[in-house]
Design an enzyme around this catalytic site. Sequence first.
Site, PDB file in Angstrom:
ATOM      1  N   ASP A 246     -51.450 -42.291 -46.180  1.00  0.00           N
ATOM      2  CA  ASP A 246     -49.469 -41.860 -47.260  1.00  0.00           C
ATOM      3  C   ASP A 246     -49.102 -41.972 -45.707  1.00  0.00           C
ATOM      4  O   ASP A 246     -48.995 -41.003 -44.739  1.00  0.00           O
ATOM      5  CB  ASP A 246     -49.718 -40.401 -47.572  1.00  0.00           C
ATOM      6  CG  ASP A 246     -49.031 -39.749 -48.239  1.00  0.00           C
ATOM      7  OD1 ASP A 246     -49.067 -40.223 -49.801  1.00  0.00           O
ATOM      8  OD2 ASP A 246     -47.937 -39.473 -47.861  1.00  0.00           O
ATOM      9  N   ASN A 254     -36.499 -40.910 -49.366  1.00  0.00           N
ATOM     10  CA  ASN A 254     -36.281 -41.262 -49.701  1.00  0.00           C
ATOM     11  C   ASN A 254     -35.084 -40.829 -50.254  1.00  0.00           C
ATOM     12  O   ASN A 254     -33.518 -41.156 -50.845  1.00  0.00           O
ATOM     13  CB  ASN A 254     -36.598 -41.748 -51.455  1.00  0.00           C
ATOM     14  CG  ASN A 254     -37.039 -43.317 -51.603  1.00  0.00           C
ATOM     15  OD1 ASN A 254     -37.238 -44.118 -50.920  1.00  0.00           O
ATOM     16  ND2 ASN A 254     -38.398 -43.006 -52.272  1.00  0.00           N
ATOM     17  N   ASP A 263     -37.771 -48.172 -49.842  1.00  0.00           N
ATOM     18  CA  ASP A 263     -38.375 -49.667 -50.098  1.00  0.00           C
ATOM     19  C   ASP A 263     -38.839 -50.809 -48.395  1.00  0.00           C
ATOM     20  O   ASP A 263     -39.747 -50.884 -48.337  1.00  0.00           O
ATOM     21  CB  ASP A 263     -37.462 -50.710 -50.873  1.00  0.00           C
ATOM     22  CG  ASP A 263     -37.421 -49.944 -52.427  1.00  0.00           C
ATOM     23  OD1 ASP A 263     -38.041 -49.141 -52.506  1.00  0.00           O
ATOM     24  OD2 ASP A 263     -36.247 -51.079 -52.534  1.00  0.00           O
ATOM     25  N   GLU A 289     -46.418 -43.700 -51.839  1.00  0.00           N
ATOM     26  CA  GLU A 289     -46.393 -43.867 -50.543  1.00  0.00           C
ATOM     27  C   GLU A 289     -47.708 -43.768 -50.358  1.00  0.00           C
ATOM     28  O   GLU A 289     -47.895 -44.471 -49.236  1.00  0.00           O
ATOM     29  CB  GLU A 289     -45.584 -42.948 -49.913  1.00  0.00           C
ATOM     30  CG  GLU A 289     -45.608 -42.237 -50.215  1.00  0.00           C
ATOM     31  CD  GLU A 289     -45.269 -41.189 -50.764  1.00  0.00           C
ATOM     32  OE1 GLU A 289     -45.572 -39.602 -50.962  1.00  0.00           O
ATOM     33  OE2 GLU A 289     -45.193 -41.690 -52.001  1.00  0.00           O
TER      34      GLU A 289
END
Length: 368
Positions: A246, A254, A263, A289
């Site tokens: 993770d 983000n 991204d 993620e």
Amino acid sequence: MSAETIEQRIQRVQALRLKRMAWGFANHGCTTLAVVGLYLGGFLPLAPAMVFLASSILIGTVLVLMLQFGINLRFRDPSMTMTQILWPIVPTLYVMFFVALPQGRIVFLLLGAGGLMFGTLALNRRQMLTIAWLYWLGYLGLVVLLTWRKPEYVYWPLEAVTLFAYGSVLSIVAYLGSFISNLRQELGIRNRDLKHANLELVELATRDPLTSLPNRRTVMEQFEKEVARSERQSAGPKALGISVLDIDHFKRINDTYGHQAGDEILRKVSQTIEAAIRKGDYIGRIGGEEFLIIFPETTPEMTVPAADRIRRAVEALRFEALPEGYRVTVSQGVALHQTGETLESTFKRADEALYQAKNGGRNQVLAA
């Protein structure tokens, strides 16, 4: 690219060309039988029959050798379709010159019209009509030559009707043959487009569009296969290991720097993990993620260091969308599959180890 190599594909296509050539030889074999029949019936002398047979064998041998040694690959049409259709004209016209009965010559005209149909394998309408009219002009030239040298062999009222009928039949065969050839080409193009579309659908169904990694369903199917394979193997030092990975603080990245930055991180981390794992290992994105890495044929001593190598490789990355000095890190939970354990149990143990790694400060690998 498929597993088929270029050399193997060339050999496969050459074998197909040889098979098609054999079909042409079979048609010419019917002409040879007609020659033998006319000789046995007393309508053809032995000498021209022997010349026909010898020339047919010689030219056929040359064509086969050209294909066997790959000489045909230098031509614009490696199948040599027009060559195979046109070469019988000369020996056939030669032997027809010695056939006294007009009815005997008509046999060769019928076989010639059948040979023209081989053009449907590769030729366009212009090429088919060119061959048709070469056939017709060849027979017209033969009749003119017979009128000059052997007028007793020619009955012009019958020959005029024969020339008209032969020209009509050849034109129809050439037109329909080219129509079939065009349909074959269009069908081939559509099949290629369909195959390409199917490959794209498979790609969409099995790959994550952002990272190009196998998606959750695909990587879990691979995990299931590896579990089954591990269960079939006898007990030994090697085992099946997995790591649930993770990206740390991804939601905060983000929210702070935007989804474009997120991204970029997902793509770059994916590429880094792919580069860091062994050739036989497997990685997929299982959501957001989070990633699943499969380590077949591993040991407890190898799995954690392999996962930590991935952690360090990600930590060393730099991202243009992030401030100077910002480090993206990952946490991982590692578990080895135990004999008799279900896939879900192994995954749950790795996921719990990941949870502990994140609660314990992140940027670390913990084994279940």
